[in-house]
Design an enzyme around this catalytic site. Structure first.
Site, mmCIF file in Angstrom:
data_model
loop_
_atom_site.group_PDB
_atom_site.id
_atom_site.type_symbol
_atom_site.label_atom_id
_atom_site.label_comp_id
_atom_site.label_asym_id
_atom_site.label_seq_id
_atom_site.Cartn_x
_atom_site.Cartn_y
_atom_site.Cartn_z
ATOM 1 N N GLU A 327 -57.022 58.746 34.272
ATOM 2 C CA GLU A 327 -57.542 59.144 32.968
ATOM 3 C C GLU A 327 -58.496 58.078 32.464
ATOM 4 O OE1 GLU A 327 -54.203 61.881 30.814
ATOM 5 O OE2 GLU A 327 -54.011 59.725 30.523
ATOM 6 N N CYS A 328 -59.712 58.476 32.153
ATOM 7 C CA CYS A 328 -60.730 57.607 31.570
ATOM 8 C C CYS A 328 -60.895 56.319 32.384
ATOM 9 C CB CYS A 328 -60.404 57.315 30.105
ATOM 10 S SG CYS A 328 -61.851 56.785 29.138
ATOM 11 N N GLY A 329 -60.378 55.179 31.929
ATOM 12 C CA GLY A 329 -60.524 53.950 32.690
ATOM 13 C C GLY A 329 -59.942 54.049 34.079
#
Length: 436
Positions: A327-329
């Site tokens: 997720e994201c990073g």
């Protein structure tokens, strides 16, 4: 019977978090049991809440959650003496289009639960106008009740007197006024506050904030303004499916943005969470059947992650036979490369072709409604997921099969579709709940 209070403000950056933490610790020091919540999508504040109260805090979100789910979460405050729900942004700030039970505004929660609002007002650069702002917020929505005001960053006794008089004339209670006091400011970085787990002095900071606020705020009056509240019987309405039975979870300063309610929901469904630290050059537990890489600040640790050979080797081997989701990073680390703010390019895991850059910052912020075009751990194609995206990276390449059709809260399609390649999947949004 618990008493409930929402802490909000006209805008971000006024001091909601500091006041919430200070009040929570001050009442705890008095022997009261305090339960905090965070309204809206924020990964950082709940950890500070837990440090102040000694009790886990979770997010409650009217855009992503139905009322039964919100009531399920807040029921954990039934055995507390006081519930403090910290708002996000300004009191009425939400998205343009209503979600599951609201727009994500703090006011939704205040009205839904019947908790009055303690307003934090920063009167810097104004005096009587602060009373006009408070009165406007009080009268804007009939179902939202204003308990009173705490003034923050007051310049002088004369300044305080002017503001107090105007608020008194408007019939608004003032519970206290805080002079400028830089020592209790919490460190910030580009996605918000520095995480609680990164601050060795967090206990001392909160204790100092509690002492400071206790000497300038009428704690008895604030407590008296909170509304008596009884939780409805809790029903298990958590719209979350665990991604696996044994979940290897990256967990350190680079990977810490995961909603507390997600971890609780996974455990409640019988899943086992096996944390590991990529920054310590650890790989996922070989007995796990899924690996999950949360968001965080990988751009601050990109060189170290690129150099940690054991982490890279073990995670790549894991992904050959089992699902890995980021997720994201975490999604960025699963990609081919990440360019940091100084323009240095770092090779990442290469499980996906995604390339991102922080050299040219661009904010991506907002709720996301995703309809899966391909499977991801725990979810089949066609499932709709509600989440939130917040980062400053720029996509240089996103060549893999799109994971989902992703829309913002208004229904407009966004370019951040997420990716899938083999057993690897990733999204820029953080999952909050399934859309059922």
């Amino acid at each position: 019977m618990a008493a409930g209070l929402v802490i909000s403000a006209p805008a971000s950056g006024v001091g909601k978090t500091t006041l919430t933490l200070a009040l929570a610790r001050a009442y705890r020091d008095r022997g009261l049991s305090v339960q905090c919540f965070k309204s809206g999508p924020d990964y950082i504040d709940p950890a500070f809440h837990a440090a102040a109260t000694g009790r886990p805090s979770v997010n409650i979100d009217s855009w992503a959650m139905d009322r039964a789910t919100i009531e399920h979460f807040v029921s954990r405050g039934a055995n507390a003496d006081l519930v403090l729900a910290e708002g996000s942004m300004g009191l009425f700030d939400g998205v343009a289009a209503r979600g599951v039970s609201g727009t994500g505004a703090t006011a939704d929660l205040a009205e839904m639960m019947g908790w009055p609002v303690l307003l934090v007002i920063d009167p810097s650069g104004q005096a009587q106008t602060a009373a006009a702002i408070a009165a406007g917020l009080r009268d804007f929505r009939a179902g939202v009740r204003l308990a009173g005001v705490v003034l923050n960053r007051v310049a002088s006794p004369r300044h305080e007197d002017l503001v107090r008089r105007a608020l008194n004339d408007a019939g608004i209670a003032v519970f206290g006024a805080l002079p400028r006091h830089a020592e209790i400011s919490l460190p910030k970085r580009h996605l918000g506050l520095v995480q609680a787990e990164e601050q060795a002095e967090i206990g001392a900071l909160i204790a100092e904030a509690a002492r400071f606020v206790s000497s300038h705020v009428d704690l008895d009056a604030v407590l008296g303004a909170a509304s008596a509240w009884s939780a409805r019987p809790a029903t298990n309405r958590l719209n979350v499916t665990p991604p696996g039975q044994r979940i290897a979870l990256a967990r350190d300063a680079a990977f810490s943005f995961v909603y507390p309610h997600m971890l609780e929901a996974w455990r409640a469904a019988g899943a086992e969470i096996l944390p590991f630290s990529p920054l310590a050059d650890e790989g996922p537990d070989p007995s796990a059947d899924i690996c999950w890489l949360p968001g965080g600040y990988p751009e601050l640790h990109a060189g170290r992650l690129a150099a940690n050979a054991r982490f890279r080797e073990h995670l790549r081997a894991f992904a050959e036979t089992r699902p890995v989701h980021g997720e994201c990073g975490g999604y960025m680390v699963m990609g081919a490369a990440l360019t940091d703010a100084d323009g240095a390019r770092h090779e990442m895991l290469g499980l996906l072709g995604l390339e991102t850059s922080f050299a040219k910052r661009r904010m991506h912020l907002g709720y996301r409604l995703a309809e899966l075009a391909a499977p991801m751990p725990g979810h089949h194609p066609g499932v709709r997921l509600r989440g939130h995206e917040f980062h400053y990276s720029t996509i240089l390449a996103q060549p893999d099969t799109p994971l989902a059709i992703v829309r913002d809260a208004t229904g407009a399609t966004v370019a951040e579709t997420g990716s899938r390649r083999g057993h690897a999947t990733g999204t820029f949004f953080h999952l909050i709940a399934e859309d059922r």
